[in-house]
Design a protein around this motif. Structure first.
Motif, mmCIF file in Angstrom:
data_model
loop_
_atom_site.group_PDB
_atom_site.id
_atom_site.type_symbol
_atom_site.label_atom_id
_atom_site.label_comp_id
_atom_site.label_asym_id
_atom_site.label_seq_id
_atom_site.Cartn_x
_atom_site.Cartn_y
_atom_site.Cartn_z
ATOM 1 N N ASP A 290 0.734 -0.766 -0.328
ATOM 2 C CA ASP A 290 -0.174 -0.022 -0.213
ATOM 3 C C ASP A 290 0.786 0.794 0.371
ATOM 4 O OD1 ASP A 290 -2.824 1.344 0.458
ATOM 5 O OD2 ASP A 290 -2.139 1.871 2.576
ATOM 6 N N LEU A 291 1.815 1.126 0.967
ATOM 7 C CA LEU A 291 2.827 2.799 0.240
ATOM 8 C C LEU A 291 3.600 2.852 -0.779
ATOM 9 C CD1 LEU A 291 4.865 3.744 3.532
ATOM 10 C CD2 LEU A 291 6.269 3.516 1.664
ATOM 11 N N VAL A 292 3.954 1.373 -1.306
ATOM 12 C CA VAL A 292 4.507 1.558 -2.378
ATOM 13 C C VAL A 292 4.053 2.427 -3.081
ATOM 14 C CG1 VAL A 292 5.747 0.000 -4.584
ATOM 15 C CG2 VAL A 292 6.483 -0.609 -1.938
ATOM 16 N N MET A 293 2.826 1.918 -2.968
ATOM 17 C CA MET A 293 1.730 2.361 -3.605
ATOM 18 C C MET A 293 2.049 4.008 -3.828
ATOM 19 S SD MET A 293 0.443 -0.101 -6.579
ATOM 20 C CE MET A 293 2.036 -0.840 -6.124
ATOM 21 N N MET A 294 1.226 4.575 -2.808
ATOM 22 C CA MET A 294 0.890 5.441 -2.906
ATOM 23 C C MET A 294 2.341 6.690 -2.846
ATOM 24 S SD MET A 294 0.876 7.435 1.131
ATOM 25 C CE MET A 294 2.013 6.944 2.539
ATOM 26 N N ALA A 295 3.756 5.979 -2.612
ATOM 27 C CA ALA A 295 5.300 6.677 -3.005
ATOM 28 C C ALA A 295 5.239 6.672 -4.147
ATOM 29 C CB ALA A 295 6.474 6.537 -2.318
ATOM 30 N N LEU A 296 4.299 5.810 -5.329
ATOM 31 C CA LEU A 296 5.213 5.436 -6.948
ATOM 32 C C LEU A 296 3.974 6.353 -7.811
ATOM 33 C CD1 LEU A 296 6.185 2.502 -7.089
ATOM 34 C CD2 LEU A 296 7.592 4.437 -7.019
ATOM 35 N N TYR A 297 2.461 6.410 -7.438
ATOM 36 C CA TYR A 297 1.072 7.014 -8.239
ATOM 37 C C TYR A 297 0.422 7.447 -7.671
ATOM 38 C CZ TYR A 297 3.173 2.347 -9.647
ATOM 39 O OH TYR A 297 4.459 1.032 -10.594
#
Ligand SMILES: C[S@@+](CC[C@H](N)C(=O)[O-])C[C@H]1O[C@@H](n2cnc3c(N)ncnc32)[C@H](O)[C@@H]1O
Length: 337
Positions: A290-297
């Motif tokens: 979830d955090l990776v998604m928030m950071a990238l897109y």
């Protein structure tokens, strides 16, 4: 200091040190070091020369990663080799995670997280000068490694779902945003009577054709350049694997709506995504993703089944049910109203 606080300080400092270790694994994967050690250990000097590295710098990284059980290092003869875990960083290993570490991704924008937490938006614009997908589409080499990383992760997550599902005989399955084709290849191998279509961005096409050829299914699969938000080619069933979590709610409704425009009533859709629990705390791996998604897109996130049901309804799809895959993956089945 109490004994308890000493051990807490040690644990916290250990976490701090692990951050650098992960960057070291990414660096050696990018330099291709593990692949050169696949057959036998090597002396650091010639190895550094072959990968274009500074000998002293490479030795110091190798020593650190030997402490993390990825490399072996013997100071007597200055030789470096791979452990069983380190072998997973070789591109030819059947369970390789080489590209997952080597790809341009979360670790390259992680230093912008403070900004992301302040604004709720990815820091890609200030760190990269552009959005993540735009960054990749102008860099063929990075796009290639990203595609390989997606294929590695599909092998762990989406592919184990394939034998759990029925696939349509004599019909066409279209994988939208299908990357290099790991999923559609597995579907076509599972069901020799099916035909496939793979749709993704133009730079992905060449790699996808080579991969599908290697998997022996290219004769039954068409590869098309296309945009997720444009009407896709007609098919009997559509797949969206790990695509929707990259987008905000309106974009997800737009992608589902684009498929709806071409799909007659009764067309089936399978969405491969992790599902957050409706109540309570997500698993750590889910919070990480979830955090990776928030950071990238922008607006990207992991979602619950209720979230997906609402998004499907917004675009005139009916949720039929969920097939549970391995940890981190589910298949959400839906039908066009
Ligand atoms: C997270 S990857 C998932 C790939 C694959 N479906 C899988 O499960 O491994 C998302 C995919 O969406 C594609 N993609 C991103 N933006 C796109 C767009 N606007 N149009 C078409 N494809 C796009 C990327 O190229 C990438 O292959």
């Amino acid at each position: 200091m109490t004994d308890e606080s000493v051990s807490e300080v040690a644990a916290l400092f250990d976490l701090y040190q692990q951050g650098i270790a992960v960057h070291c694994v990414c660096a050696v994967a990018r330099l291709g070091v593990p692949d050169l050690l696949a057959d036998s250990p090597r002396r650091v000097g010639p190895l550094a020369a072959e990968v274009g590295a500074d000998e002293d710098a490479l030795r110091r990284v190798v020593r650190l990663l030997a402490g993390h059980a990825l490399f072996t290092y013997t100071p007597e003869n200055d030789e470096v080799g791979l452990t069983r875990r380190g072998r997973l960083l070789c591109g030819r290993h059947p369970m390789s995670l080489r590209a997952t570490f080597a790809t341009f991704g979360i670790l390259d924008v992680a230093h912008g997280l403070t900004e992301t937490i302040r604004t709720g938006r990815p820091a890609t614009e200030s760190v990269l000068g552009t959005g993540f997908w735009d960054h990749l589409t102008t860099r063929p080499r990075e796009q290639q490694v990203f595609g390989e990383a997606m294929a590695e992760q599909a092998r762990l997550l989406s592919l184990p779902c394939v034998p759990l599902l029925d696939w349509p005989v004599g019909e066409t399955v279209a994988d939208i945003g299908g990357g290099f084709g790991a999923l559609i290849a597995a579907v076509l191998q599972e069901e020799p009577g099916a035909r496939g279509i793979l749709v993704d961005q133009p730079l992905v096409r060449e790699h996808a054709e080579a991969f599908l050829e290697e998997q022996g299914v290219l004769a039954r699969c068409t590869v098309q350049s296309g945009n997720l938000f444009d009407t896709p080619p007609p098919a009997d069933m559509y797949l969206l694997s790990r695509v929707l979590h990259d987008w905000d709610d309106d974009a997800v409704a737009g992608i589902l709506g684009a498929i709806r425009r071409t799909a007659p009533a009764g067309t089936r859709l399978r969405i491969f995504e992790d599902l957050l629990p409706e109540d309570g705390l997500p698993r750590p791996a889910q919070s990480w993703s979830d955090l990776v998604m928030m950071a990238l897109y922008p607006g990207a996130r992991e979602r619950t089944l209720t979230d997906y049901r609402e998004l499907l309804e917004r675009a005139d799809w009916v949720l039929d049910g969920v097939v549970e895959g391995p940890p981190g993956m589910n298949v959400i089945e839906a039908t066009r109203k």
